[in-house]
Write an enzyme that holds these catalytic residues in place. Structure first.
Site, PDB file in Angstrom:
ATOM      1  CB  CYS B 170      -1.010  -0.095   1.187  1.00 55.14           C
ATOM      2  SG  CYS B 170      -1.898  -1.622   1.289  1.00 55.14           S
ATOM      3  CG  HIS B 311      -1.858   4.620   5.289  1.00 54.18           C
ATOM      4  ND1 HIS B 311      -1.856   4.351   3.742  1.00 54.18           N
ATOM      5  CD2 HIS B 311      -2.213   3.327   5.660  1.00 54.18           C
ATOM      6  CE1 HIS B 311      -1.958   3.205   3.604  1.00 54.18           C
ATOM      7  NE2 HIS B 311      -2.127   2.549   4.576  1.00 54.18           N
ATOM      8  CD  GLU B 322      -2.041   8.218   8.832  1.00 52.48           C
ATOM      9  OE1 GLU B 322      -2.920   7.677   8.635  1.00 52.48           O
ATOM     10  OE2 GLU B 322      -1.491   8.948   7.893  1.00 52.48           O
ATOM     11  CE  LYS B 343      -5.556   4.237   1.739  1.00 55.64           C
ATOM     12  NZ  LYS B 343      -4.572   5.368   2.229  1.00 55.64           N
ATOM     13  CG  HIS B 348      -6.359   0.952   1.004  1.00 58.54           C
ATOM     14  ND1 HIS B 348      -5.305   1.590   0.218  1.00 58.54           N
ATOM     15  CD2 HIS B 348      -5.795   0.229   2.059  1.00 58.54           C
ATOM     16  CE1 HIS B 348      -4.137   1.157   0.635  1.00 58.54           C
ATOM     17  NE2 HIS B 348      -4.389   0.552   1.883  1.00 58.54           N
ATOM     18  CG  PHE B 407      -0.266  -5.970   4.242  1.00 56.80           C
ATOM     19  CD1 PHE B 407      -1.048  -4.976   5.299  1.00 56.80           C
ATOM     20  CD2 PHE B 407      -1.009  -7.015   3.788  1.00 56.80           C
ATOM     21  CE1 PHE B 407      -2.091  -5.372   5.701  1.00 56.80           C
ATOM     22  CE2 PHE B 407      -2.331  -7.181   4.215  1.00 56.80           C
ATOM     23  CZ  PHE B 407      -2.957  -6.290   5.112  1.00 56.80           C
TER      24      PHE B 407
END
Lengths: 80, 421
Positions: B170, B311, B322, B343, B348, B407
């Site tokens: 991502c 994010h 975050e 998002k 996403h 990830f």
């Protein structure tokens, strides 16, 4: 035109996205119909699928035109 | 090092095709999330996604046939088609169509994808099982490889400079833009076409991400409410498909040809969590170090940040981690910083997310407006940051930061600054 020739022509039109009138007996897949080497591999696979036969690599290398394909399949097709 | 500016933008995403359409809908608070109806979902836990509206190209719909003939589309996975469409828009927007050999060699491509052609891999696996290896198409491999997005774009436009690809889950889109900027800064290229593309809306991907317990499942009947960053009821992210592509250019090169300049890429930071394959480090230290590195490179103090495109995926863990890292970074300045997660509107986009969000950050600077965080009805934690719930907010923005975390614990942050000639 034989039944096999008609079916070959239909597959060529479908896979190469070309106009029907260009798909003549002497038309070369690469020189006349805009195929690249990977397109011709896929085309041979489509013939195998349609006609239920196996086209060995050394035979596939000799199939350069629409007519080559028709003649090969008239001799070898299982479901002609 | 040479300075790098953004001179072209292109987007295909769940809000539509074309930058201006997508941006107008985003600022208007529209959502691109809907029920998945293109394949069977009754046995899948997650049933919603950000799906690109397909059509004839009118009203912002995406017409793939305008990018690639149908017979060529069959040979590539959708992520490549999306990348080609967005790249075409970005290059046209930049007014850059190199014709000389020198210009072509000075123009490179760096487009990544998180997973690449998963859909085609799924289909080919079925063919292999059902019909055997002789039925696997010669286009199977070149249609799925991640770097073939860069390859196809370079072939289409005759771009002979560096040809590269990024694969960092991502964070892919952000890494692609950051790395491409470095290639220009270091003189490997004068112009780079950079970004990310993803086409993950298929059964195998929904099943896989569901197994990771990453996707929202509580809003299957109300798709537009499913992505809700920072909200108490958030329960996972919503997958989206699309591509974001920018044209990056060395400043003097852009000035010399009178190009329109959206903003300058001033900072790029990276870090690794070294913690877990899917979960972010609980202390948010990776995110913190990443943002800090980007600011250091930019020569920008945390208090100078005006807008952060987070994010913010809408997962229970990630959003607060975050938020904590940002709070640690900006300290007492939190009260004057605005942060939103787009998002909430598009889902996403995995490997495309960082690129699309970089574009949103650049447009936020252009139009002096912060896009909203949809569905933020009731924040799960108190914060001094303005999270822009529900409605876009006019805002004076000189410096924007865009975060991406992936990830594997891979983090990337980009800093854009308003360009004043």
């Amino acid at each position: 035109m034989s039944d096999i020739a008609e079916r070959v022509k239909k597959i060529v039109i479908e896979h190469l996205g070309v106009d029907a009138e260009k798909v003549t007996e002497n038309a070369s897949f690469i020189d006349d119909l805009g195929a690249d080497s990977l397109d011709t591999v896929e085309l041979v696979m489509a013939f195998e699928e349609e006609f239920g036969c196996e086209i060995p690599d050394d035979a596939a290398e000799t199939i350069l035109t629409v007519g080559d394909a028709t003649r090969f399949l008239e001799k070898n097709a299982a479901q002609a | 090092m040479r300075r790098v500016v953004v001179t072209g933008l292109g987007i295909v995403c769940p809000l539509g095709a074309g930058v201006e359409t997508v941006w107008r809908r985003l600022i208007a608070g529209e959502s691109g999330l809907r029920k998945i109806d293109q394949f069977q979902v009754d046995d899948l836990p997650a049933k919603v996604a950000g799906v690109i509206p397909r059509g004839d190209g009118s009203e912002g719909t995406f017409n793939a046939d305008a990018v690639l003939e149908p017979k060529e589309q069959r040979k590539v996975d959708d992520f490549i088609t999306f990348a080609m469409a967005a790249a075409e828009e970005a290059l046209a927007d930049a007014g850059w169509a190199p014709q000389t050999e020198d210009d072509r060699c000075a123009t490179g491509v760096l487009i990544g994808s998180g997973i690449g052609g998963l859909q085609g891999i799924e289909e080919a696996a079925h063919i292999l099982r059902d019909k055997g290896p002789r039925r696997i198409s010669p286009f199977f491999i070149p249609g799925r490889l991640i770097n073939l997005a860069s390859g196809q774009v370079s072939i289409r436009h005759g771009l002979k400079g560096p040809n590269h690809a990024v694969v960092t889950a991502c964070s892919t889109g952000a890494h692609a833009i950051g790395d491409a900027s470095r290639l220009i800064a270091l003189g490997d290229a004068d112009v780079m076409v950079a970004g990310g593309a993803e086409s993950p809306i298929c059964r195998i991907a929904v099943a896989g991400f569901s197994a990771c317990r990453a996707l929202s499942t509580a809003f299957n009947d109300e798709p537009e409410r499913a992505s809700r960053p920072y909200d108490k009821l958030r329960d996972g992210f919503v997958m989206g498909e699309g591509a974001g592509i920018v044209v990056l250019e060395e400043l003097e090169h852009a000035r010399a040809r009178g190009a329109k300049i959206y903003g300058e890429v001033v900072g790029y930071g990276m870090s690794g969590d070294a913690y877990h394959i899917t979960a972010p480090a609980m202390d948010g230290d990776g995110a913190f170090r990443c943002m800090k590195a980007a600011l250091k490179r930019a020569g920008v103090e945390p208090s100078e940040i005006d807008y952060i495109n987070a994010h913010g995926t809408s997962t229970p863990l990630g959003d607060e981690i975050e938020l904590g890292a940002v709070t640690r970074l900006v300290g007492n300045a939190a009260g004057k910083i605005t942060m939103s997660s787009t998002k909430s509107a598009i889902g996403h986009l995995l490997g495309a997310a960082g690129a699309v969000e970089a574009i949103f950050s650049v447009l936020a600077i252009r139009d002096q407006v912060a896009p909203p965080t949809l569905n933020l009805d009731d924040p799960s934690v108190e914060t001094a940051l303005d999270l822009v719930p529900h409605k876009a907010k006019p805002l004076s923005i000189d410096v924007a930061l865009s975060n991406s975390f992936g990830f594997g614990g891979t983090n990337a942050s980009l800093v854009f600054r308003r360009y004043a000639a």
